[in-house]
Design an enzyme around this catalytic site. Structure first.
Site, short mmCIF file in Angstrom:
data_model
loop_
_atom_site.label_atom_id
_atom_site.label_comp_id
_atom_site.label_asym_id
_atom_site.label_seq_id
_atom_site.Cartn_x
_atom_site.Cartn_y
_atom_site.Cartn_z
N THR A 20 23.19 22.23 -57.11
CA THR A 20 22.00 22.29 -56.24
C THR A 20 20.76 22.23 -57.10
OG1 THR A 20 20.80 23.58 -54.57
CG2 THR A 20 21.98 24.84 -56.23
N ASN A 22 18.07 23.60 -55.69
CA ASN A 22 17.28 24.58 -54.97
C ASN A 22 17.65 25.99 -55.47
OD1 ASN A 22 16.42 26.47 -53.03
ND2 ASN A 22 16.38 24.90 -51.43
N ASP A 78 25.26 22.07 -47.89
CA ASP A 78 24.22 21.35 -47.16
C ASP A 78 23.91 22.08 -45.86
OD1 ASP A 78 22.77 18.75 -47.62
OD2 ASP A 78 23.22 18.63 -45.49
N GLY A 155 11.89 27.32 -47.48
CA GLY A 155 12.13 26.37 -46.40
C GLY A 155 11.61 26.85 -45.05
N ASP A 157 12.46 29.47 -43.46
CA ASP A 157 12.62 30.93 -43.26
C ASP A 157 11.47 31.60 -42.50
OD1 ASP A 157 15.12 31.16 -44.34
OD2 ASP A 157 14.46 31.83 -46.31
P1 ITT Z 1 20.03 20.86 -52.48
O1 ITT Z 1 19.47 20.51 -53.82
O2 ITT Z 1 21.13 21.88 -52.59
O3 ITT Z 1 20.43 19.67 -51.63
P2 ITT Z 1 17.88 21.22 -50.50
O4 ITT Z 1 16.63 22.03 -50.67
O5 ITT Z 1 17.74 19.73 -50.42
O6 ITT Z 1 18.86 21.65 -51.69
P3 ITT Z 1 19.41 21.22 -47.95
O7 ITT Z 1 19.38 19.74 -47.95
O8 ITT Z 1 20.72 21.88 -47.89
O9 ITT Z 1 18.61 21.81 -49.25
O10 ITT Z 1 18.54 21.84 -46.79
C1 ITT Z 1 17.86 21.08 -45.83
C2 ITT Z 1 16.50 21.68 -45.58
O11 ITT Z 1 16.65 22.91 -44.90
C3 ITT Z 1 15.68 21.95 -46.84
O12 ITT Z 1 14.36 21.54 -46.62
C4 ITT Z 1 15.72 23.46 -47.00
O13 ITT Z 1 14.47 23.94 -47.49
C5 ITT Z 1 15.97 23.94 -45.58
N1 ITT Z 1 16.85 25.10 -45.63
C6 ITT Z 1 18.14 25.13 -46.03
N2 ITT Z 1 18.64 26.37 -45.97
C7 ITT Z 1 17.64 27.15 -45.54
C8 ITT Z 1 17.52 28.54 -45.31
O14 ITT Z 1 18.51 29.38 -45.55
N3 ITT Z 1 16.36 28.99 -44.86
C9 ITT Z 1 15.32 28.17 -44.63
N4 ITT Z 1 15.33 26.86 -44.83
C10 ITT Z 1 16.49 26.35 -45.30
#
Ligand code: ITT
Length: 200
Positions: A20, A22, A78, A155, A157
């Site tokens: 990841t 993130n 994801d 994100g 949250d």
């Molecule tokens: P990766 O590098 O792991 O892909 P990412 O930030 O791209 O990380 P995702 O594609 O899994 O994460 O998430 C899709 C979106 O949803 C992304 O903009 C995140 O910020 C948001 N998101 C995911 N999980 C969240 C959570 O627990 N709370 C708030 N927002 C979340």
């Protein structure tokens, strides 16, 4: 458990690589997996993110790609935020929508909408030389608030309030430990951890 108490040294030698970019996702995951005495290592690898209607397919493709790039057995996770009144939008496009509209854009889209039910979905995909990607799902229902609340997390949250918390707080008003009691990610990871401990 205090955040700084989670260390690979206190665990039982099981380490899971989490691909990841993130750090927030990694931080939440390492606390959940520590409940199972599994240590988590963050692999900051740029895995492919395909455009697809299913977050399961996206997670599987990313895990396969990250595995090919690193040669390490690993997990990818994801997520998607599905808003009922918007027919499930942004769902599998959550990442793009977060970068373009952000939380304020979602609040604007929902300005005149009273029915604010939404759910967060998570798929953890594990990939190794021994088997095709194996997936684990987690989901939490809740609602979109009318304004941003809280400074924790990341994100969406600040605008997502899970329904089964008696505190009426958004995820951003909870610390990591409390969010991990409810979250889509924690549920999917607990499913993964139970399976992982039984077979590895
Ligand atoms: P990766 O590098 O792991 O892909 P990412 O930030 O791209 O990380 P995702 O594609 O899994 O994460 O998430 C899709 C979106 O949803 C992304 O903009 C995140 O910020 C948001 N998101 C995911 N999980 C969240 C959570 O627990 N709370 C708030 N927002 C979340």
């Amino acid at each position: 458990m205090k955040e700084h108490n989670v260390s690979a040294y206190s665990l039982e030698g099981k380490v899971v690589f989490f691909a990841t970019r993130n750090f927030h996702k990694f931080n939440e995951a390492r606390h959940v997996l520590a409940e199972f005495k599994i240590a988590t290592a963050m692999l900051s690898v740029e895995a492919i993110e395909i455009q697809n209607d299913s977050i399961e397919n996206i997670a599987k493709a990313s895990a396969t790609d990250a595995f090919k790039k690193t040669g390490l057995p690993l997990i990818v996770e994801d997520d998607g935020l599905f808003i009922e009144a918007l027919n499930g939008f942004p769902g599998p496009y959550s990442s793009y929508v977060y970068k373009t509209l952000g939380t304020k854009g979602i609040l604007k889209l929902m300005e005149k909408i009273e029915k604010r039910d939404a759910s967060f979905h998570s798929v953890v995909a594990f990939c190794s030389p021994k088997l095709n990607p194996k997936t684990f799902h987690g989901e939490i229902g809740g609602e979109i608030t009318t304004q941003e609340r809280g400074d924790h997390g990341f994100g969406f949250d600040p605008i997502f309030k899970p329904s089964n918390n008696s505190y009426c707080k958004t995820f951003a008003e909870m610390n990591t430990q409390r969010k991990n009691k409810f979250s889509h990610r924690a549920k999917a990871l607990r499913g993964f951890a139970k399976w992982y401990k039984s077979v590895w």
